[in-house]
Design a protein around this motif. Structure first.
Motif: not given
Length: 181
Positions: A145-147, A82, A124, A110
């Motif tokens: 995604d953020q995960d 991230t 990301v 991002l």
């Protein structure tokens, strides 16, 4: 117009930490079917391929730090990238080619990216360079995604955009009468 359907079905058995146990795959290009079966045998991966009555075997030296075909996905989900500038490298079995490759990942930060439904998502962006020994590097851009779940990727070398979606959406896209190359 010529229509050629190519399908690749792969199954990989791996431990939770990504160590390869074995894999099976079937590649069908038109009427030609090729099957691959790989199994770990101590410090090497034994890969058998079958096309019709022809069978070939090759052995790939293997180390405990090498990972299987879902190494990228596992690595990104276990520890999402991230932070812009963050880097990571791993050795893995390249899906579809079944060669040992080195993947170099670099987080670009991002980005606003269109998904399969046309909606924009803030994801990301990760630059992924995959290199097979003695071969040219293949660069792909991955968006997660953020995960750390991969949502989209773009491979300029193949001129192809890939989306992660459910089976219903994917098969719905290919069941129309549009032209397929």
């Amino acid at each position: 117009t010529t229509r050629l359907l190519q399908t690749l079905s792969q199954t990989s058995a791996e431990t939770h930490d990504g160590s390869l146990i074995g894999f099976e795959s079937v590649l069908q290009v038109g009427p030609v079917v090729t099957e691959f079966k790989g199994v770990m045998d101590e410090d090497e991966l034994v890969i058998n391929s079958f096309r019709g009555s022809a069978q070939t075997q090759r052995k790939v030296p293997w180390q405990s730090t090498y990972r299987g075909m879902v190494a990228l996905e596992q690595s990104l989900r276990q520890k999402p990238m991230t932070e812009k500038g963050e880097r990571r490298a791993l050795k893995m079995l390249l899906p579809g080619q079944y060669e040992l490759a080195t993947a170099q990942l670099e987080c670009r930060g991002l980005a606003s990216v269109p998904l399969i439904d046309g909606q924009l998502a803030e994801l990301v962006e990760i630059r992924c360079e995959i290199q097979i020994e003695d071969g040219a590097a293949n660069v792909t851009t991955i968006w997660t995604d953020q995960d750390g779940s991969i949502k989209r990727s773009f491979s300029p070398g193949h001129e192809m955009v890939y989306y992660r979606t459910d089976n219903e959406t994917a098969t719905g896209l290919t069941n129309d009468d549009s032209e397929v190359a």
